[in-house]
Design an enzyme around this catalytic site. Sequence first.
Site, PDB file in Angstrom:
ATOM      1  N   SER A  16      45.798  48.367  34.229  1.00  0.00           N
ATOM      2  CA  SER A  16      47.140  47.936  33.832  1.00  0.00           C
ATOM      3  C   SER A  16      47.137  46.694  32.959  1.00  0.00           C
ATOM      4  O   SER A  16      48.072  46.480  32.178  1.00  0.00           O
ATOM      5  CB  SER A  16      47.996  47.676  35.078  1.00  0.00           C
ATOM      6  OG  SER A  16      47.357  46.754  35.942  1.00  0.00           O
ATOM      7  N   ASP A 191      51.258  37.576  40.054  1.00  0.00           N
ATOM      8  CA  ASP A 191      50.531  38.047  41.232  1.00  0.00           C
ATOM      9  C   ASP A 191      49.040  37.725  41.196  1.00  0.00           C
ATOM     10  O   ASP A 191      48.273  38.268  41.970  1.00  0.00           O
ATOM     11  CB  ASP A 191      50.726  39.557  41.412  1.00  0.00           C
ATOM     12  CG  ASP A 191      50.270  40.357  40.192  1.00  0.00           C
ATOM     13  OD1 ASP A 191      49.701  39.747  39.256  1.00  0.00           O
ATOM     14  OD2 ASP A 191      50.466  41.583  40.175  1.00  0.00           O
ATOM     15  N   HIS A 194      48.100  40.363  37.070  1.00  0.00           N
ATOM     16  CA  HIS A 194      48.758  40.795  35.838  1.00  0.00           C
ATOM     17  C   HIS A 194      49.279  39.579  35.065  1.00  0.00           C
ATOM     18  O   HIS A 194      50.100  38.830  35.591  1.00  0.00           O
ATOM     19  CB  HIS A 194      49.919  41.743  36.157  1.00  0.00           C
ATOM     20  CG  HIS A 194      49.476  42.988  36.840  1.00  0.00           C
ATOM     21  ND1 HIS A 194      49.505  43.128  38.210  1.00  0.00           N
ATOM     22  CD2 HIS A 194      48.965  44.143  36.348  1.00  0.00           C
ATOM     23  CE1 HIS A 194      49.051  44.333  38.524  1.00  0.00           C
ATOM     24  NE2 HIS A 194      48.705  44.959  37.418  1.00  0.00           N
TER      25      HIS A 194
END
Length: 222
Positions: A16, A191, A194
Site C-alpha cells: 500500500s 499509523d 502509511h
Amino acid sequence: MLTLEKNARIVFAGDSITDAGRDRTAEPGGWGFGTGYVNQIHCLLSAIYPDYELVTINSGVSGDDIVMMAERWQRDVLDLEPDYVSVLIGVNDVWRHFDQPFWKPKRHGIDVYEQVYEDLIERTLPHVKGMIIVGPFMYEANQQEPMRAMVSRFAECARRLAERHGLPYVDVQSAIDRYLTRQHTCIVSQDRVHPYERGAVLITREWLRAVGFDWEREAIDD
C-alpha cells in the site's frame, strides 16, 4: 549522474505504500500514479529530466506481503516489459504478526521472505537493465519497539539481497530516524506505516539519491 537510461520503463512493485490509491483503470505509465512516493518520483523525473522521457508504472497492491506479490509477479511486473524494477515490500510480512492477535492468518518468517525475494530477483534480472531494492521501514523512533525491531531485521535481509546481487539499496529507515530526532511520527504518518505526502518525500529523496538524481540540473540533453 542519473543511472537510468533514456526512454526507460520503470515499474514500481510493492504494497500500500507504493499503491497509495493508484488508479487501476489507468493506462500503465499514463496517469493514476497515486498520492505517494511513486507519483512524486514520476513528477520529479518528468520535470527535471524531460529529455529522458522516462515511463513510470505503479504496480503496488495494498495489503501485499512478499508471497502475495510474487503470485502476481508475471502479470504485474514482467508482462509490463520493464527496463528497471523498484521493489518496496516487507512491512506487511511483519505487521501480520502484530495487528491481528485474535485471528490467525497465514504468517511467515524472515526465511520465507528471503527465499521468495531471492527467487524474484533471480527471475527478474535476466529481463531488465536493473533493479532497485527499497528496504521496509517504520515511522517509529524506538528501535526496541517489537514491530520496529522486526521490520529492521527484514530490512537487513533486503539489504543483504541487494548487496549479494550488486543492486542499489535504498535505506529509507535511516532517513526517517534522522527526521524523528526533531519531529514526532504523527507529522509524517498516522499509523507509523502509511506516510502522509510529506512522509513520502523521505522515501522519494532516498530513492532519487540511489539513482543519481541531480537536484541542481539545468542543462538538458547532457
